[in-house]
Scaffold this active site. Structure first.
Site, PDB file in Angstrom:
ATOM      1  CG  ASP A  60      -1.824   1.186   1.341  1.00  0.00           C
ATOM      2  OD1 ASP A  60      -1.618   2.166   0.590  1.00  0.00           O
ATOM      3  OD2 ASP A  60      -2.744   1.145   2.173  1.00  0.00           O
ATOM      4  CG  ASN A  87       0.359   1.149 -12.752  1.00  0.00           C
ATOM      5  OD1 ASN A  87       0.081   1.785 -13.757  1.00  0.00           O
ATOM      6  ND2 ASN A  87      -0.508   0.328 -12.162  1.00  0.00           N
ATOM      7  CB  SER A 140      -2.132  11.301 -16.959  1.00  0.00           C
ATOM      8  OG  SER A 140      -3.222  11.743 -17.745  1.00  0.00           O
ATOM      9  CE1 TYR A 159      -5.092  10.293 -12.304  1.00  0.00           C
ATOM     10  CE2 TYR A 159      -5.393  11.641 -14.266  1.00  0.00           C
ATOM     11  CZ  TYR A 159      -4.929  10.485 -13.664  1.00  0.00           C
ATOM     12  OH  TYR A 159      -4.286   9.538 -14.404  1.00  0.00           O
ATOM     13  CE  LYS A 163      -1.402   9.972 -12.606  1.00  0.00           C
ATOM     14  NZ  LYS A 163      -0.621   8.803 -12.130  1.00  0.00           N
ATOM     15  CB  VAL A 192      -5.753   2.860 -20.962  1.00  0.00           C
ATOM     16  CG1 VAL A 192      -5.934   1.350 -20.795  1.00  0.00           C
ATOM     17  CG2 VAL A 192      -4.428   3.171 -21.654  1.00  0.00           C
ATOM     18  CB  THR A 194      -8.651   1.111 -16.646  1.00  0.00           C
ATOM     19  OG1 THR A 194      -8.627   2.499 -16.270  1.00  0.00           O
ATOM     20  CG2 THR A 194      -7.484   0.816 -17.577  1.00  0.00           C
TER      21      THR A 194
END
Length: 236
Positions: A60, A87, A140, A159, A163, A192, A194
């Site tokens: 974690d 990742n 990203s 977010y 990045k 992608v 996901t």
């Protein structure tokens, strides 16, 4: 005979991380599949057991004790680490800047930024024992300022800015480690499909994983301190 390379991939129980593990294993690299959730990680390990030499490690990235235990497991078994792929990441709502609250930022940055620092710093002693270590931070296009990432689509300020911060970390680590054999780069997987985006992406996890794998297996003449997608260096 050259010994096999050892890799750790965080957030690897699904999506891009899982695809990275699979491809690295196909290339004969011994991979530690890192997952915060042990049950999900072990399920993914069972799926990939015929792909190559893959081990599960619970990690974690927001828990220092968990990170230290993962370090201990890798050190005990192999004594060094050749590839670290940061990742693990979390997404956020698409609130406008004027609507976002500081708590959302804290949650996102805890994993996407602070977690990368914690894992990287913990693993550095093992990476420095490698003859050609590689660190890859999965970023990203949203993190790009020079490529107008903040002006395209419906970005999340928490977010996207996390990045951007991750890209900055990449440059600083590359600078610190420039005199060593360690190369540090950031990868942009693209849009992608996901659970990050409710599977609305246009690329497969395998396609998204390709640039991370490429940067993880750079030769000694490869770049460091860069931000790349499949085809180019991306403006910061």
């Amino acid at each position: 005979m050259e010994s096999k390379k050892i890799a750790l991939v965080t957030g690897a129980n699904k999506g891009i991380g899982k695809a990275i593990v699979k491809e690295l294993a196909h290339r004969g690299i011994i991979v530690f599949l890192g997952s915060r959730n042990a049950e999900r990680g072990l399920m993914t390990l069972a799926e990939l057991q015929h792909e190559g030499e893959v081990y599960f490690v619970q990690i974690d990235v927001t828990d220092q004790q968990s990170i230290e235990q993962a370090y201990g497991a890798i050190e005990k078994q192999y004594g060094h680490l050749d590839i670290l792929i940061n990742n693990a990441g979390v997404a956020a709502s698409r609130k406008k800047p004027g609507e976002a609250d500081a708590e959302e930022f804290r949650t996102i940055y805890e994993t996407n930024v602070f977690g990368v620092v914690s894992v990287t710093n913990q693993m550095l002693p093992l990476l420095k024992k490698s003859s050609s270590a590689r660190i890859v931070n999965v970023s990203s296009l949203r993190g790009s300022l020079g490529d107008q990432g903040a002006f395209v689509g419906q970005p999340s300020i928490s977010y996207s800015s996390s990045k951007t911060a991750l890209n900055a970390l990449t440059v600083h680590y590359a600078r610190e480690l420039a005199s060593t054999q360690i190369k540090v780069n950031a990868a942009a997987p693209g849009h992608v499909a996901t659970d990050f985006n409710d599977f609305h992406g246009t690329r497969t996890p395998e396609e998204g994983a390709a640039i991370a794998v490429k940067l993880a297996t750079l030769d000694e003449d490869g770049p460091t301190g860069g931000f790349f997608d499949d085809t180019r260096a991306i403006p910061w």
